[in-house]
Motif scaffolding. Structure first.
Motif, PDB file in Angstrom:
ATOM      1  N   ASN A   1      -6.469  -1.695  -3.140  1.00 57.78           N
ATOM      2  CA  ASN A   1      -6.305  -2.108  -1.739  1.00 57.78           C
ATOM      3  C   ASN A   1      -6.824  -3.520  -1.522  1.00 57.78           C
ATOM      4  O   ASN A   1      -6.240  -4.308  -0.771  1.00 57.78           O
ATOM      5  CB  ASN A   1      -7.045  -1.143  -0.802  1.00 57.78           C
TER       6      ASN A   1
ATOM      7  N   GLN B   1      -3.291  12.629   3.958  1.00 58.33           N
ATOM      8  CA  GLN B   1      -4.088  11.603   3.281  1.00 58.33           C
ATOM      9  C   GLN B   1      -4.222  10.389   4.194  1.00 58.33           C
ATOM     10  O   GLN B   1      -3.216   9.820   4.623  1.00 58.33           O
ATOM     11  CB  GLN B   1      -3.415  11.184   1.970  1.00 58.33           C
TER      12      GLN B   1
ATOM     13  N   GLU C   1      -4.531  -6.470  -0.221  1.00 54.67           N
ATOM     14  CA  GLU C   1      -4.849  -7.101   1.067  1.00 54.67           C
ATOM     15  C   GLU C   1      -5.280  -8.562   0.923  1.00 54.67           C
ATOM     16  O   GLU C   1      -4.941  -9.397   1.754  1.00 54.67           O
ATOM     17  CB  GLU C   1      -5.944  -6.308   1.773  1.00 54.67           C
TER      18      GLU C   1
ATOM     19  N   ALA D   1       0.822  -1.221   0.000  1.00 56.06           N
ATOM     20  CA  ALA D   1       0.000   0.000   0.000  1.00 56.06           C
ATOM     21  C   ALA D   1       0.853   1.266   0.000  1.00 56.06           C
ATOM     22  O   ALA D   1       0.340   2.353  -0.278  1.00 56.06           O
ATOM     23  CB  ALA D   1      -0.926  -0.001   1.216  1.00 56.06           C
ATOM     24  N   TYR D   2       2.148   1.116   0.286  1.00 57.05           N
ATOM     25  CA  TYR D   2       3.077   2.252   0.270  1.00 57.05           C
ATOM     26  C   TYR D   2       3.000   3.014  -1.049  1.00 57.05           C
ATOM     27  O   TYR D   2       3.158   4.238  -1.088  1.00 57.05           O
ATOM     28  CB  TYR D   2       4.490   1.704   0.485  1.00 57.05           C
TER      29      TYR D   2
ATOM     30  N   ASP E   1      -8.194   3.269  -5.892  1.00 59.33           N
ATOM     31  CA  ASP E   1      -7.558   2.981  -4.603  1.00 59.33           C
ATOM     32  C   ASP E   1      -8.234   1.798  -3.913  1.00 59.33           C
ATOM     33  O   ASP E   1      -7.563   0.891  -3.405  1.00 59.33           O
ATOM     34  CB  ASP E   1      -7.631   4.227  -3.721  1.00 59.33           C
ATOM     35  N   GLU E   2      -9.564   1.785  -3.906  1.00 55.85           N
ATOM     36  CA  GLU E   2     -10.289   0.719  -3.209  1.00 55.85           C
ATOM     37  C   GLU E   2     -10.078  -0.643  -3.880  1.00 55.85           C
ATOM     38  O   GLU E   2      -9.882  -1.651  -3.197  1.00 55.85           O
ATOM     39  CB  GLU E   2     -11.789   1.039  -3.147  1.00 55.85           C
TER      40      GLU E   2
ATOM     41  N   MET F   1       4.511   6.114   0.953  1.00 58.60           N
ATOM     42  CA  MET F   1       3.538   6.144   2.045  1.00 58.60           C
ATOM     43  C   MET F   1       2.964   7.553   2.168  1.00 58.60           C
ATOM     44  O   MET F   1       3.689   8.530   2.067  1.00 58.60           O
ATOM     45  CB  MET F   1       4.221   5.751   3.357  1.00 58.60           C
ATOM     46  N   ALA F   2       1.656   7.627   2.364  1.00 60.42           N
ATOM     47  CA  ALA F   2       1.012   8.934   2.457  1.00 60.42           C
ATOM     48  C   ALA F   2       1.345   9.590   3.794  1.00 60.42           C
ATOM     49  O   ALA F   2       1.415   8.927   4.827  1.00 60.42           O
ATOM     50  CB  ALA F   2      -0.497   8.767   2.315  1.00 60.42           C
TER      51      ALA F   2
ATOM     52  N   TYR G   1      -7.486  13.193   1.239  1.00 65.24           N
ATOM     53  CA  TYR G   1      -7.969  11.886   0.776  1.00 65.24           C
ATOM     54  C   TYR G   1      -8.332  11.013   1.976  1.00 65.24           C
ATOM     55  O   TYR G   1      -7.632  11.026   2.989  1.00 65.24           O
ATOM     56  CB  TYR G   1      -6.909  11.160  -0.083  1.00 65.24           C
ATOM     57  N   MET G   2      -9.418  10.263   1.833  1.00 65.49           N
ATOM     58  CA  MET G   2      -9.791   9.259   2.839  1.00 65.49           C
ATOM     59  C   MET G   2     -10.223   7.998   2.125  1.00 65.49           C
ATOM     60  O   MET G   2     -11.047   8.053   1.211  1.00 65.49           O
ATOM     61  CB  MET G   2     -10.977   9.750   3.682  1.00 65.49           C
TER      62      MET G   2
ATOM     63  N   SER H   1     -11.847   3.894   2.340  1.00 69.26           N
ATOM     64  CA  SER H   1     -13.026   3.338   3.015  1.00 69.26           C
ATOM     65  C   SER H   1     -12.697   2.840   4.418  1.00 69.26           C
ATOM     66  O   SER H   1     -13.535   2.903   5.315  1.00 69.26           O
ATOM     67  CB  SER H   1     -13.625   2.205   2.178  1.00 69.26           C
TER      68      SER H   1
ATOM     69  N   ARG I   1      -2.799   7.038  -6.889  1.00 67.99           N
ATOM     70  CA  ARG I   1      -3.915   8.004  -6.784  1.00 67.99           C
ATOM     71  C   ARG I   1      -3.587   9.301  -7.516  1.00 67.99           C
ATOM     72  O   ARG I   1      -4.432   9.853  -8.226  1.00 67.99           O
ATOM     73  CB  ARG I   1      -4.251   8.281  -5.313  1.00 67.99           C
ATOM     74  N   ASP I   2      -2.359   9.785  -7.334  1.00 67.57           N
ATOM     75  CA  ASP I   2      -1.946  11.011  -8.040  1.00 67.57           C
ATOM     76  C   ASP I   2      -2.020  10.800  -9.550  1.00 67.57           C
ATOM     77  O   ASP I   2      -2.485  11.673 -10.288  1.00 67.57           O
ATOM     78  CB  ASP I   2      -0.504  11.400  -7.655  1.00 67.57           C
TER      79      ASP I   2
ATOM     80  N   GLN J   1     -10.349   8.376  -8.366  1.00 67.89           N
ATOM     81  CA  GLN J   1      -9.203   8.193  -7.493  1.00 67.89           C
ATOM     82  C   GLN J   1      -9.568   7.207  -6.378  1.00 67.89           C
ATOM     83  O   GLN J   1      -8.806   6.288  -6.065  1.00 67.89           O
ATOM     84  CB  GLN J   1      -8.835   9.564  -6.903  1.00 67.89           C
ATOM     85  N   SER J   2     -10.748   7.371  -5.809  1.00 65.39           N
ATOM     86  CA  SER J   2     -11.202   6.461  -4.751  1.00 65.39           C
ATOM     87  C   SER J   2     -11.482   5.067  -5.295  1.00 65.39           C
ATOM     88  O   SER J   2     -11.138   4.063  -4.664  1.00 65.39           O
ATOM     89  CB  SER J   2     -12.482   7.008  -4.096  1.00 65.39           C
TER      90      SER J   2
ATOM     91  N   MET K   1       0.434   3.364  -3.107  1.00 66.47           N
ATOM     92  CA  MET K   1      -0.893   3.767  -3.592  1.00 66.47           C
ATOM     93  C   MET K   1      -1.092   5.281  -3.700  1.00 66.47           C
ATOM     94  O   MET K   1      -1.895   5.734  -4.504  1.00 66.47           O
ATOM     95  CB  MET K   1      -1.990   3.160  -2.708  1.00 66.47           C
ATOM     96  N   SER K   2      -0.354   6.067  -2.911  1.00 71.93           N
ATOM     97  CA  SER K   2      -0.537   7.525  -3.059  1.00 71.93           C
ATOM     98  C   SER K   2      -0.073   7.965  -4.446  1.00 71.93           C
ATOM     99  O   SER K   2      -0.668   8.860  -5.053  1.00 71.93           O
ATOM    100  CB  SER K   2       0.199   8.291  -1.951  1.00 71.93           C
TER     101      SER K   2
ATOM    102  N   ASP L   1      -5.000   6.715   4.373  1.00 72.43           N
ATOM    103  CA  ASP L   1      -5.134   5.580   3.459  1.00 72.43           C
ATOM    104  C   ASP L   1      -4.623   4.289   4.091  1.00 72.43           C
ATOM    105  O   ASP L   1      -4.270   4.252   5.275  1.00 72.43           O
ATOM    106  CB  ASP L   1      -4.468   5.878   2.105  1.00 72.43           C
ATOM    107  N   GLU L   2      -4.559   3.259   3.290  1.00 75.63           N
ATOM    108  CA  GLU L   2      -4.188   1.927   3.769  1.00 75.63           C
ATOM    109  C   GLU L   2      -2.775   1.900   4.371  1.00 75.63           C
ATOM    110  O   GLU L   2      -2.487   1.073   5.227  1.00 75.63           O
ATOM    111  CB  GLU L   2      -4.275   0.942   2.587  1.00 75.63           C
ATOM    112  N   SER L   3      -1.920   2.810   3.933  1.00 81.38           N
ATOM    113  CA  SER L   3      -0.531   2.779   4.390  1.00 81.38           C
ATOM    114  C   SER L   3      -0.339   3.383   5.782  1.00 81.38           C
ATOM    115  O   SER L   3       0.708   3.188   6.391  1.00 81.38           O
ATOM    116  CB  SER L   3       0.371   3.520   3.385  1.00 81.38           C
TER     117      SER L   3
ATOM    118  N   VAL M   1     -17.272  11.396  -0.534  1.00 84.05           N
ATOM    119  CA  VAL M   1     -17.011   9.985  -0.208  1.00 84.05           C
ATOM    120  C   VAL M   1     -17.666   9.598   1.126  1.00 84.05           C
ATOM    121  O   VAL M   1     -18.115   8.451   1.295  1.00 84.05           O
ATOM    122  CB  VAL M   1     -15.491   9.669  -0.245  1.00 84.05           C
TER     123      VAL M   1
END
Lengths: 173, 120
Positions: A57, B28, A61, A20-21, A53-54, B1-2, B62-63, B65, A27-28, A49-50, A23-24, B30-32, B97
């Motif tokens: 993830n 942000q 995971e 997940a490191y 990401d979802e 990482m965010a 950013y958020m 789920s 998203r960008d 973007q969401s 993922m930012s 997030d998962e990280s 969101v």
């Protein structure tokens, strides 16, 4: 070449370590790609973007193991739609088949907000609500493939351009 | 990482002198990072069972789920003590969101800190 001159579908593939490191950065990239390569509004750029990401993830995971990869494909069909495909290898010991994931999504989508645990809102609410097509299938050699499509001229939605408030959506028949 | 930064501050509500804890988050979620951040909030909730909470999201860009799932869980724990939770100053993409998962049905959203204080 300007965006108006691009008529053929454009496909961008990314292989990402299962972490997940990163993922930012994805998203960008998604935000920038939607803004620069499609006619979707700013509201939908943030929504996609969401969505990306979802889905990623979930693949990180529950799909590929930590020393493995996931694969993201963005396909834009000019003036038609955007398609995003995320695949994993199923190497994670907690990997689930497509049918079980679909069942979880269906069950979670029926629950009230306070009935769901920490997880379970991503695919069931964000991805399902903000795409026109959501397909989850098993891959031949293991893992799953999640494919979403959002039509650019979806007649159900008309952006509230006056307020430019992404929380307001006007439903039309 | 965010990147993420957060801060807790205490204040009193306008009319009832009830204690309010303001959680201000920046960056942000997030998962990280959210699994490392969330326990700090659970600890604060347990240390302040007499307080309502305002979650200031003005500087959150950013958020995911899961971070919304944590807010929903914090709401359950805080309201179980008879206290309130208010989300303040969220940007339009964040409100979007929060709305799509239905969090706005259970937690009031305030545009300003003054409004948040009046709701807490």
């Amino acid at each position: 070449m300007s965006r108006q001159e691009i008529e053929k579908p454009i496909e961008i593939k990314i292989e990402l370590p299962t972490n997940a490191y990163f993922m930012s950065g994805i998203r960008d990239f998604t935000l920038s790609m939607i803004r620069n390569m499609t006619d979707f509004s700013e509201q939908w750029a943030y929504r996609f973007q969401s969505v990306v990401d979802e889905i990623c993830n979930n693949a990180i995971e529950h799909g590929s193991s930590k020393d493995d990869s996931i694969y993201i494909t963005f396909i834009t069909h000019p003036n038609q739609d955007i398609e995003i495909v995320v695949e994993d290898n199923g190497s994670n010991p907690e990997s689930l088949p497509a049918a079980e994931i679909l069942k979880k999504i269906e069950n979670n989508a029926k629950l009230e907000i306070n009935e769901i645990g920490i997880r379970g809102r991503g695919l069931a609410f964000i991805v399902q609500e903000w795409t026109d097509k959501l397909e989850i299938t098993d891959r031949e050699n293991g893992g799953i493939r999640v494919r979403v499509v959002k039509n650019m001229n979806d007649p159900k939605f008309k952006e509230d351009t006056e307020s430019n408030d992404p929380t307001k959506i006007i439903l039309t028949n | 990482m965010a990147d993420i930064a957060y801060n807790f501050s205490d204040l009193l509500s306008q009319d009832s002198n009830k204690k309010i804890v303001v959680l201000t988050v920046e960056g942000q979620l997030d998962e990280s990072n959210v699994d490392n951040f969330a326990p700090k909030v659970y600890t604060k909730i347990e240390e302040n069972t007499d307080a309502s909470f305002i979650i200031d999201l003005e500087k959150v860009s950013y958020m995911n789920s899961k971070s919304i799932g944590y807010i929903s869980d914090w709401y359950s724990k805080i309201s179980a003590h008879g206290n309130k939770v208010v989300i303040a100053k969220a940007a339009s993409n964040i409100k979007d969101v929060l709305n799509v998962v239905g969090l706005d049905k259970v937690i009031p959203m305030a545009q300003t800190m003054e409004e948040a204080k009046s709701l807490a």
